[in-house]
Design an enzyme around this catalytic site. Sequence first.
Site, PDB file in Angstrom:
ATOM      1  N   ARG A  67       0.827  -1.227   0.000  1.00 30.14           N
ATOM      2  CA  ARG A  67       0.000   0.000   0.000  1.00 30.14           C
ATOM      3  C   ARG A  67       0.853   1.266   0.000  1.00 30.14           C
ATOM      4  NH1 ARG A  67      -3.391   2.867   4.048  1.00 30.14           N
ATOM      5  NH2 ARG A  67      -5.393   3.420   3.109  1.00 30.14           N
ATOM      6  N   ILE A  93      -7.756   7.414  -0.660  1.00 34.43           N
ATOM      7  CA  ILE A  93      -7.655   5.952  -0.737  1.00 34.43           C
ATOM      8  C   ILE A  93      -8.399   5.438   0.498  1.00 34.43           C
ATOM      9  CG2 ILE A  93      -5.398   6.043   0.425  1.00 34.43           C
ATOM     10  CD1 ILE A  93      -4.521   3.563  -0.929  1.00 34.43           C
ATOM     11  N   SER A  94      -9.264   4.461   0.303  1.00 34.42           N
ATOM     12  CA  SER A  94     -10.053   3.942   1.430  1.00 34.42           C
ATOM     13  C   SER A  94      -9.145   3.260   2.438  1.00 34.42           C
ATOM     14  CB  SER A  94     -11.067   2.912   0.941  1.00 34.42           C
ATOM     15  OG  SER A  94     -11.801   3.408  -0.142  1.00 34.42           O
ATOM     16  N   LYS A  95      -9.630   3.168   3.682  1.00 37.05           N
ATOM     17  CA  LYS A  95      -8.783   2.498   4.669  1.00 37.05           C
ATOM     18  C   LYS A  95      -8.765   0.993   4.402  1.00 37.05           C
ATOM     19  CE  LYS A  95     -12.083   3.019   8.475  1.00 37.05           C
ATOM     20  NZ  LYS A  95     -12.174   3.331   9.889  1.00 37.05           N
TER      21      LYS A  95
END
Length: 248
Positions: A67, A93-95
């Site tokens: 990531r 960016i999503s968790k």
Amino acid sequence: MKERPSFPARVQGLGAQPKARPAPPPIETPQGIGLDSGAVRQRMVDKLATLGVRDAAVLQAMAFVERHRFVDSALANQAYEDTSLPIGLGQTISKPSVVARMAELLRNGGSAKLGRVLEIGTGCGYQAAVLSQLASEVYSIERLRGLHDKARANLRALFLPNVHLLFGDGMLGFPQGAPYAGIIAAAGGEAIPPAWLEQLAPGGRLVAPVAGNAAGEQVLMVVDKTPQGLRQTVLEAVHFVPLKSGSA
Ligand code: SAH
């Protein structure tokens, strides 16, 4: 494990019986503490498991994708925390726990890889990389040129031939790749666009945030295309960036 190069056998004294050699000690892999270390991602994956992610294929995909390569270098040290991060142009960016949750919902406990999947909202390309491990083909569409280009650059080094990045308005889906076994949206609108439902294969599943209750909260929605018709399930409240029409 790599094979060791073979060397000519050492000449043992005349008449000596070849002795069974003791097994060599296992070669130690240096355990880096930097972001390149698998250990950092494994800690994140352990955390995801404690948060309730059960699907081994999803956990494996989350362990595979680095990531930190998808976020700005100034934020890289937060890449393995369970937090959403800015990716430019006002998007995030999503968790990790949300990416894993949605991937798990999309797979719906299946044992095989999904077929073709459509992702709306490529953003930095992270979720597309995770999905590439879970589906035969991933079509990912982004409406902002700057992010589409960024995702292309981020994904180049990963050599994921089954990820297809598209630029355009994802509210229209991508009919050329349809029907999809799964559709996943990373941006939430007032309702599920009809094109997505049309492009979902029979037996397919859609996972998307959508405007939900009177309090104006977004909720996660799952739609299954069953022989009896569309079956909707409303899940927990979520916070995604807005789904917008057109491209820019
Ligand atoms: N999955 C992404 C999350 C990006 S945030 C990641 O891993 O980084 C959601 C993205 O959806 C934003 O980049 C936003 O520009 C995009 N988006 C919003 N509406 C869209 C639409 N109609 N078509 C395509 N992308 C859209």
